[in-house]
Design an enzyme around this catalytic site. Structure first.
Site, PDB file in Angstrom:
ATOM      1  N   LYS A 202       0.867  -1.179   0.000  1.00  0.00           N
ATOM      2  CA  LYS A 202       0.000   0.000   0.000  1.00  0.00           C
ATOM      3  C   LYS A 202       0.901   1.226   0.000  1.00  0.00           C
ATOM      4  O   LYS A 202       1.711   1.418   0.917  1.00  0.00           O
ATOM      5  CB  LYS A 202      -0.891   0.002   1.238  1.00  0.00           C
ATOM      6  CG  LYS A 202      -1.748   1.261   1.335  1.00  0.00           C
ATOM      7  CD  LYS A 202      -2.718   1.173   2.468  1.00  0.00           C
ATOM      8  CE  LYS A 202      -3.561   2.421   2.560  1.00  0.00           C
ATOM      9  NZ  LYS A 202      -4.524   2.360   3.651  1.00  0.00           N
ATOM     10  N   LYS A 255      -2.099  -1.499  -3.908  1.00  0.00           N
ATOM     11  CA  LYS A 255      -2.971  -0.326  -3.850  1.00  0.00           C
ATOM     12  C   LYS A 255      -2.147   0.949  -3.948  1.00  0.00           C
ATOM     13  O   LYS A 255      -1.154   1.064  -3.228  1.00  0.00           O
ATOM     14  CB  LYS A 255      -3.699  -0.368  -2.514  1.00  0.00           C
ATOM     15  CG  LYS A 255      -4.540   0.837  -2.217  1.00  0.00           C
ATOM     16  CD  LYS A 255      -5.146   0.687  -0.868  1.00  0.00           C
ATOM     17  CE  LYS A 255      -5.990   1.910  -0.589  1.00  0.00           C
ATOM     18  NZ  LYS A 255      -6.637   1.864   0.673  1.00  0.00           N
TER      19      LYS A 255
HETATM   20  C1  PBG Z   1      -7.133   3.526   5.597  1.00  0.00           C
HETATM   21  C2  PBG Z   1      -7.528   3.286   4.196  1.00  0.00           C
HETATM   22  C3  PBG Z   1      -7.375   4.207   3.160  1.00  0.00           C
HETATM   23  C4  PBG Z   1      -7.940   3.625   2.043  1.00  0.00           C
HETATM   24  C5  PBG Z   1      -8.404   2.359   2.395  1.00  0.00           C
HETATM   25  N1  PBG Z   1      -8.122   2.152   3.746  1.00  0.00           N
HETATM   26  C6  PBG Z   1      -6.843   5.590   3.146  1.00  0.00           C
HETATM   27  C7  PBG Z   1      -5.535   5.876   3.734  1.00  0.00           C
HETATM   28  O1  PBG Z   1      -4.684   5.006   3.901  1.00  0.00           O
HETATM   29  O2  PBG Z   1      -5.336   7.035   4.053  1.00  0.00           O
HETATM   30  C8  PBG Z   1      -8.009   4.321   0.723  1.00  0.00           C
HETATM   31  C9  PBG Z   1      -9.078   3.912  -0.194  1.00  0.00           C
HETATM   32  C10 PBG Z   1      -9.337   4.821  -1.325  1.00  0.00           C
HETATM   33  O3  PBG Z   1      -8.729   5.885  -1.515  1.00  0.00           O
HETATM   34  O4  PBG Z   1     -10.211   4.445  -2.093  1.00  0.00           O
HETATM   35  N2  PBG Z   1      -6.523   2.573   6.325  1.00  0.00           N
END
Ligand code: PBG
Length: 337
Positions: A202, A255
């Protein structure tokens, strides 16, 4: 007439021929729909994510009945929206057995036992800091995200989801060692069949903005770069994949998705596990906005983006376009038969 014995265009000459040689397909089976649920009575459209809604519990169940029963979407991923008053420095609301996500899981499993109910495990929607983990304020200013303390909190959150009946938990926090800790805790409590989809790679991406707007979960101070990955790195993603696999993850996730197709492809070469890719809020909003301006065809552009994610090697895609895509796919099927 050119003397050409090899003419690749022969394989593209009509719809049926193109269908026969098609290498990558997209079906509703590949889709996971991220959904937002809150404790209020109303279903509120989310401005930053056109087409998405902050669902009330009854609204969530009805929509899932349609998505699963009519459109064949196999899985939804739940995110809790909590009011500021419930946000605390330690994010303890995350493991409240009566919390909105825990209640949503129970309601969905009671009504739709065949739907795979997946949940996000991280503290940011519940943290007054808007951080995914436990925060320590540093004497000289600034903050530190404490790894091991965070993992303990994630274990409590995951167990409360498993207890409510979740089929799959999905840690999105990027702490070290959390997959092993979650697997051990779930197994010790008898939840051996609860799956773990790990957010393996991520990235610290600027494409999460609309999601943070939907949840009111943007970091209040600092950023997430000490735990989410540097967008410049791909070998590091493979290292994370190796660790998550050893620690017992069932599915690995990359992601965002379309900006990281090379990461998906590299991971595909290095693991036998299924790979998921999260087509995130910013990727979705870019398509939606361009389509709204009239310069892109929404269906064609969305399908092309999602097929490219599958072509790179992802088995499944988390996308806010899932209901719309499932409808398009069903229409296409009807027009062929
Ligand atoms: C938080 C989380 C995020 C997303 C999914 N889980 C945002 C972040 O890490 O700040 C992002 C999903 C998206 O932008 O569609 N744990």
């Amino acid at each position: 007439m050119m003397k050409l014995s090899i003419r690749p265009r022969r394989n593209r000459k009509n719809v049926a021929m193109r269908g026969m040689v098609r290498e990558t397909t997209l079906s509703a089976d590949n889709l996971i729909y991220p959904m937002f649920v809150h404790a209020g009575q109303e279903d509120e459209p989310i401005e930053a994510l056109p087409g998405c809604v902050r669902w009330s519990l009854p609204g969530l169940v009805e929509e899932c009945r349609r998505l699963h029963g009519e459109l064949g979407i196999p899985c939804v991923d739940l995110f809790g929206v909590v009011p500021t008053a419930l946000k605390t420095p330690d994010g303890a609301e995350a493991h409240n057995p009566q919390g909105v996500v825990q209640r949503a899981i129970r309601a969905l499993k009671a009504e739709l036992p065949g739907l795979v109910v997946m949940t996000d495990v991280a503290l940011d929607p519940y943290s007054s800091y808007g951080q995914d983990g436990i925060v320590r304020e540093l004497p000289g200013g600034g903050i530190e995200i404490l790894n091991d303390e965070t993992v303990e909190a994630l274990v409590l959150q995951a167990l409360s989801h498993a207890e409510a009946g979740a089929d799959m938990i999905s840690p999105s926090d990027m702490m070290d060692g959390r997959v092993a800790a979650l697997r051990t805790a779930l197994d010790e409590q008898g939840y051996t069949s609860v799956s773990i989809m790990s957010y393996t790679a991520k990235y610290a991406s600027s494409f999460y903005g609309p999601f943070r707007g939907a949840l009111g979960s943007a970091p209040k101070t600092g950023d997430k770069k000490t735990y989410q990955m540097d967008p410049s790195n791909v070998r590091e993603a493979l290292r994370e994949a190796m660790l998550d696999e050893h620690e017992g993850a069932d599915i690995l996730m990359v992601k965002p998705a379309t900006l990281y197709l090379d990461v998906i492809a590299a991971m595909r070469e290095h693991t036998q596990l299924p790979i998921a890719a999260y087509h995130v809020s910013g990727e979705y909003l870019m398509l939606k906005s361009a389509a709204a301006s009239g310069w892109l065809d929404e269906k064609d552009a969305t399908m092309e983006a999602l097929v490219s994610i599958r072509r790179a090697g992802a088995d499944m895609i988390l996308t806010y376009a899932a209901p719309q895509v499932a409808e398009w796919l069903a229409e296409e099927k009807r027009s062929i038969t």
